[in-house]
Design an enzyme around this catalytic site. Structure first.
Site, short mmCIF file in Angstrom:
data_model
loop_
_atom_site.label_atom_id
_atom_site.label_comp_id
_atom_site.label_asym_id
_atom_site.label_seq_id
_atom_site.Cartn_x
_atom_site.Cartn_y
_atom_site.Cartn_z
N SER A 108 3.59 -9.37 -0.12
CA SER A 108 3.21 -8.10 0.51
C SER A 108 3.32 -6.97 -0.52
O SER A 108 4.10 -7.05 -1.47
CB SER A 108 4.16 -7.84 1.66
OG SER A 108 4.16 -6.46 2.00
N SER A 109 2.57 -5.90 -0.28
CA SER A 109 2.61 -4.77 -1.23
C SER A 109 3.96 -4.05 -1.21
O SER A 109 4.23 -3.24 -2.09
CB SER A 109 1.48 -3.79 -0.94
OG SER A 109 1.60 -3.29 0.38
N CYS A 110 4.81 -4.33 -0.21
CA CYS A 110 6.11 -3.63 -0.17
C CYS A 110 7.11 -4.18 -1.20
O CYS A 110 8.22 -3.68 -1.30
CB CYS A 110 6.71 -3.69 1.22
SG CYS A 110 7.20 -5.33 1.69
N TYR A 137 13.01 -7.49 3.76
CA TYR A 137 11.77 -8.27 3.72
C TYR A 137 11.24 -8.35 2.28
O TYR A 137 10.85 -9.42 1.80
CB TYR A 137 10.74 -7.59 4.63
CG TYR A 137 9.38 -8.21 4.66
CD1 TYR A 137 9.15 -9.41 5.33
CD2 TYR A 137 8.29 -7.60 4.05
CE1 TYR A 137 7.89 -9.97 5.38
CE2 TYR A 137 7.02 -8.15 4.10
CZ TYR A 137 6.82 -9.34 4.77
OH TYR A 137 5.57 -9.90 4.82
N LYS A 141 10.52 -11.59 -0.26
CA LYS A 141 9.21 -11.86 -0.86
C LYS A 141 9.30 -11.89 -2.39
O LYS A 141 8.64 -12.70 -3.04
CB LYS A 141 8.19 -10.82 -0.39
CG LYS A 141 7.83 -10.95 1.09
CD LYS A 141 7.12 -12.27 1.36
CE LYS A 141 6.67 -12.42 2.78
NZ LYS A 141 6.06 -13.76 3.03
N HIS A 180 2.18 -3.19 13.28
CA HIS A 180 1.82 -2.26 12.21
C HIS A 180 1.00 -1.10 12.80
O HIS A 180 0.57 -1.16 13.95
CB HIS A 180 1.02 -2.99 11.13
CG HIS A 180 1.84 -3.98 10.38
ND1 HIS A 180 1.85 -5.32 10.70
CD2 HIS A 180 2.68 -3.84 9.33
CE1 HIS A 180 2.67 -5.95 9.87
NE2 HIS A 180 3.19 -5.07 9.03
O1 GFB Z 1 2.06 -0.09 9.41
P1 GFB Z 1 3.46 0.38 9.39
O2 GFB Z 1 4.30 0.04 10.56
O3 GFB Z 1 4.22 -0.15 8.12
O4 GFB Z 1 3.46 1.99 9.27
P2 GFB Z 1 4.39 0.19 6.54
C1 GFB Z 1 2.66 2.68 8.37
C2 GFB Z 1 2.75 4.18 8.61
O5 GFB Z 1 2.12 4.50 9.87
C3 GFB Z 1 4.17 4.75 8.68
C4 GFB Z 1 2.96 5.35 10.61
O6 GFB Z 1 4.19 6.01 8.02
C5 GFB Z 1 4.37 4.94 10.19
O7 GFB Z 1 5.33 5.93 10.50
N1 GFB Z 1 2.65 5.21 12.05
C6 GFB Z 1 2.12 6.21 12.82
C7 GFB Z 1 2.89 4.16 12.83
N2 GFB Z 1 2.03 5.80 14.09
C8 GFB Z 1 2.49 4.53 14.14
C9 GFB Z 1 2.63 3.58 15.20
O8 GFB Z 1 2.32 3.84 16.36
N3 GFB Z 1 3.12 2.35 14.85
C10 GFB Z 1 3.47 2.03 13.56
N4 GFB Z 1 3.93 0.79 13.29
N5 GFB Z 1 3.38 2.93 12.55
C11 GFB Z 1 5.26 -2.24 6.63
C12 GFB Z 1 6.48 -2.88 6.04
O9 GFB Z 1 5.35 -0.96 6.15
O10 GFB Z 1 4.03 -2.78 6.23
C13 GFB Z 1 6.34 -4.31 5.79
O11 GFB Z 1 7.61 -2.52 6.80
C14 GFB Z 1 5.02 -4.73 5.20
O12 GFB Z 1 7.38 -4.73 4.94
C15 GFB Z 1 3.90 -4.14 6.00
O13 GFB Z 1 4.90 -4.35 3.84
C16 GFB Z 1 2.54 -4.45 5.43
O14 GFB Z 1 3.09 0.11 5.80
O15 GFB Z 1 5.14 1.46 6.36
#
Ligand code: GFB
Length: 310
Positions: A108-110, A137, A141, A180
């Site tokens: 993953s890119s994280c 996580y 990875k 996500h």
């Molecule tokens: O996609 P996401 O949950 O994960 O959140 P990451 C990306 C951004 O979207 C963050 C915002 O800045 C969230 O605060 N966001 C806005 C929301 N509204 C929402 C919502 O309703 N739900 C969610 N989930 N986010 C994950 C990692 O990071 O991505 C993993 O934790 C992995 O390790 C994955 O790399 C691909 O992109 O921040």
């Protein structure tokens, strides 16, 4: 990878594994070994060792993992590091013991440092501190990448690692606590429209930027690299373009046709400010993404009717 090769897709019911399976079926592959997590618990070393001893796959796509969005990563920190380390350690080691010809590990890119310069090049790995919300996580990875490289160096195993950017597509997770951002916003806007709500609440400030790749593009890239790429290290898989979360929200709002307002829950974390992949290594290897973001979200939205919340 000839058409009769025996292929094990670990995680074939997840978004990534199911996309790889669909794509291989379309290409005429038919000799698959598939197990649900009920039939084979990949966290259990004895079960995995016995499975590989009996089945002896030629190729392995290691797409099984515990995954989730920012809140799930931050909440289930112990489970994210434990389950991912167990799954990947068991599968990679059993592949080695049973002479698997080639294995692909998906990360993953994280894995990149939180404040790495952008776009993220493969050699930025381990050059700085990680984003705290998904550190467990990411550590798992990173261990997987290093394990593939160590088995290549010590035992000559042809194990390769690919790092997808944020993904979306069929079989995504729409649970609002665990998903996500992209599927979460599709669901929130759709439900708000259906119930005539006045507003949709998104998490964080909306200023972080993310890159989104349709999982069918990812599957295409994985199969291409499985056939052509044989080196240590990692390869980024992405589009090379990113978008601010608030602009993603506006795009989804428009696609769904919601006419109310967007508000922000600032108690929720923003996470990494930006994680745009440098895809030049992938492009030099001969692959480029094809599915545009708007077109990809439209197709996902049109195919949601079977979801129980729809
Ligand atoms: O996609 P996401 O949950 O994960 O959140 P990451 C990306 C951004 O979207 C963050 C915002 O800045 C969230 O605060 N966001 C806005 C929301 N509204 C929402 C919502 O309703 N739900 C969610 N989930 N986010 C994950 C990692 O990071 O991505 C993993 O934790 C992995 O390790 C994955 O790399 C691909 O992109 O921040």
């Amino acid at each position: 990878m000839d058409k009769n090769a025996k292929i094990y897709i670990a995680g074939h019911r997840g978004m990534v594994g199911s996309a790889i399976l669909r794509r291989l079926l379309n290409e005429g592959y038919s000799n698959f070994i598939l197990r649900t997590s009920k039939d084979l618990d990949l966290r259990n070393q004895l079960e995995v060792a016995e499975f590989f001893r009996v089945e002896k796959p030629d190729y392995v796509f290691l797409a099984a993992a515990k995954v989730g969005g920012i809140l799930a990563n931050n909440t289930y920190r112990g489970a994210f590091i434990y389950e991912n380390l167990m799954i990947q350690n068991n599968v990679i080691h059993a592949a080695y013991e049973n002479q698997v010809k080639k294995l692909m590990f998906l990360g993953s890119s994280c894995i990149y440092p939180k404040m790495a310069s952008q776009p993220l090049k493969e050699d930025y790995l381990l050059t700085g501190l990680l984003e705290p919300t998904n550190e467990p996580y990411a550590i798992a990875k990173i261990a997987g990448i290093k394990m593939c490289d160590a088995y290549r160096a010590q035992y000559g195993c042809n194990y390769i690692s690919v790092m997808p950017t944020n993904l979306y597509g069929p079989n995504d997770n729409y649970d609002l606590e665990k998903s996500h951002v992209l599927p979460a916003l599709i669901r929130k806007f759709h439900e708000a429209k259906k119930n005539n709500l006045k507003e949709v609440v998104m998490w964080g400030t909306g200023t972080p930027k993310r890159e989104f790749l349709h999982v069918d593009d990812l599957a295409d890239a994985c199969i291409y690299l499985m056939k052509t790429y044989n080196e240590e290290g990692l390869v980024n898989i992405g589009t090379g373009e990113d978008i601010a979360i608030k602009d993603l929200a506006l795009m989804i709002k428009d696609i769904v046709g919601f006419e109310g307002n967007i508000t922000h829950d600032l108690e929720k974390p923003d996470g990494t400010p930006r994680k745009l992949m440098d895809v030049s290594k992938l492009e030099r290897a001969g692959w480029k993404a094809k599915i545009g973001l708007k077109e990809g979200i439209e197709s996902v939205y049109q195919n949601l009717k079977s979801e129980d919340w729809y």
